[in-house]
Write an enzyme that holds these catalytic residues in place. Structure first.
Site, short mmCIF file in Angstrom:
data_model
loop_
_atom_site.label_atom_id
_atom_site.label_comp_id
_atom_site.label_asym_id
_atom_site.label_seq_id
_atom_site.Cartn_x
_atom_site.Cartn_y
_atom_site.Cartn_z
N GLU A 1 24.68 9.64 -21.05
CA GLU A 1 25.61 9.42 -22.16
C GLU A 1 25.70 10.70 -22.98
O GLU A 1 24.75 11.49 -23.03
CB GLU A 1 25.12 8.28 -23.06
CG GLU A 1 25.15 6.93 -22.40
CD GLU A 1 24.76 5.83 -23.36
OE1 GLU A 1 25.61 4.96 -23.60
OE2 GLU A 1 23.62 5.85 -23.87
N HIS A 2 26.83 10.91 -23.62
CA HIS A 2 26.96 12.06 -24.52
C HIS A 2 26.14 11.82 -25.77
O HIS A 2 25.99 10.69 -26.22
CB HIS A 2 28.43 12.26 -24.93
CG HIS A 2 29.26 12.86 -23.85
ND1 HIS A 2 29.17 14.19 -23.50
CD2 HIS A 2 30.20 12.33 -23.04
CE1 HIS A 2 30.02 14.45 -22.53
NE2 HIS A 2 30.66 13.33 -22.23
N ALA A 3 25.63 12.90 -26.34
CA ALA A 3 24.97 12.80 -27.63
C ALA A 3 26.02 12.41 -28.66
O ALA A 3 27.16 12.88 -28.58
CB ALA A 3 24.33 14.14 -28.01
#
Length: 179
Positions: free
Chosen positions: A37-39
């Protein structure tokens, strides 16, 4: 004439493509492995490195191909850059469109083009490649450095002026989140 291959760059590119495919197809979207997942805003996960890794590979490749482009002339350079940019852009569209069919409620459903993300990672890389190639070819190294600094400073000022007053660099105040 066989052109020299830089295998370390090829391996790096291949590993980055594999990471991109893994990030774009994590299996179940309900339960994604956290590093895929993206930060949220601050921080960094492997997913956040896909785009910079591609740009790093593209920038590295420039140092190997620009002397050949300069030798072969302006029309060869422009033809090669336009062709590569268009191919990378179209491959990105194709990857975003696949799979063309999905299994939904016991039926095969054909996925229309309206679900395609036009500006995906590869499409942005194609545009970055196109403009960087033009800048590096015509402005040379020193000019490219100056142009890069100017673009970065203009982006910083634009973000400051277009963002929320008092906190333009936060997730809530960033101008780009309003789209």
């Amino acid at each position: 004439m066989q052109q020299q291959r830089y295998y370390s760059l090829d391996v790096f590119r291949g590993a980055t493509v594999a990471l991109m495919i893994l990030v774009n197809n994590p299996g179940s979207w309900e339960h994604i492995y956290t590093p895929l997942e993206h930060a949220p805003w601050h921080g960094c996960t492997p997913t956040d490195l896909v785009f910079p890794f591609f740009l790093f590979a593209v920038g590295n490749a420039f140092s190997f191909v620009m002397p050949r482009f300069e030798q072969k002339g302006n029309s060869y350079f422009l033809k090669k850059v336009f062709k590569r940019s268009i191919l990378i852009f179209l491959i990105g569209l194709f990857l975003n469109w696949t799979p063309f069919v999905q299994w939904s409620n016991g039926h095969i459903v054909f996925k229309g083009f309206e679900h395609v993300r036009i500006m995906g990672v590869l499409q942005r890389i194609a545009l970055s490649y196109f403009f960087a190639a033009l800048i590096i070819y015509y402005a040379k190294a020193r000019g490219a450095f100056v142009i890069g600094c100017i673009i970065l400073l203009l982006y910083w000022v634009f973000t400051l002026l277009a963002g929320e007053p008092g906190d333009p660099y936060s997730l809530q105040g960033f101008w780009g989140t309003s789209f």
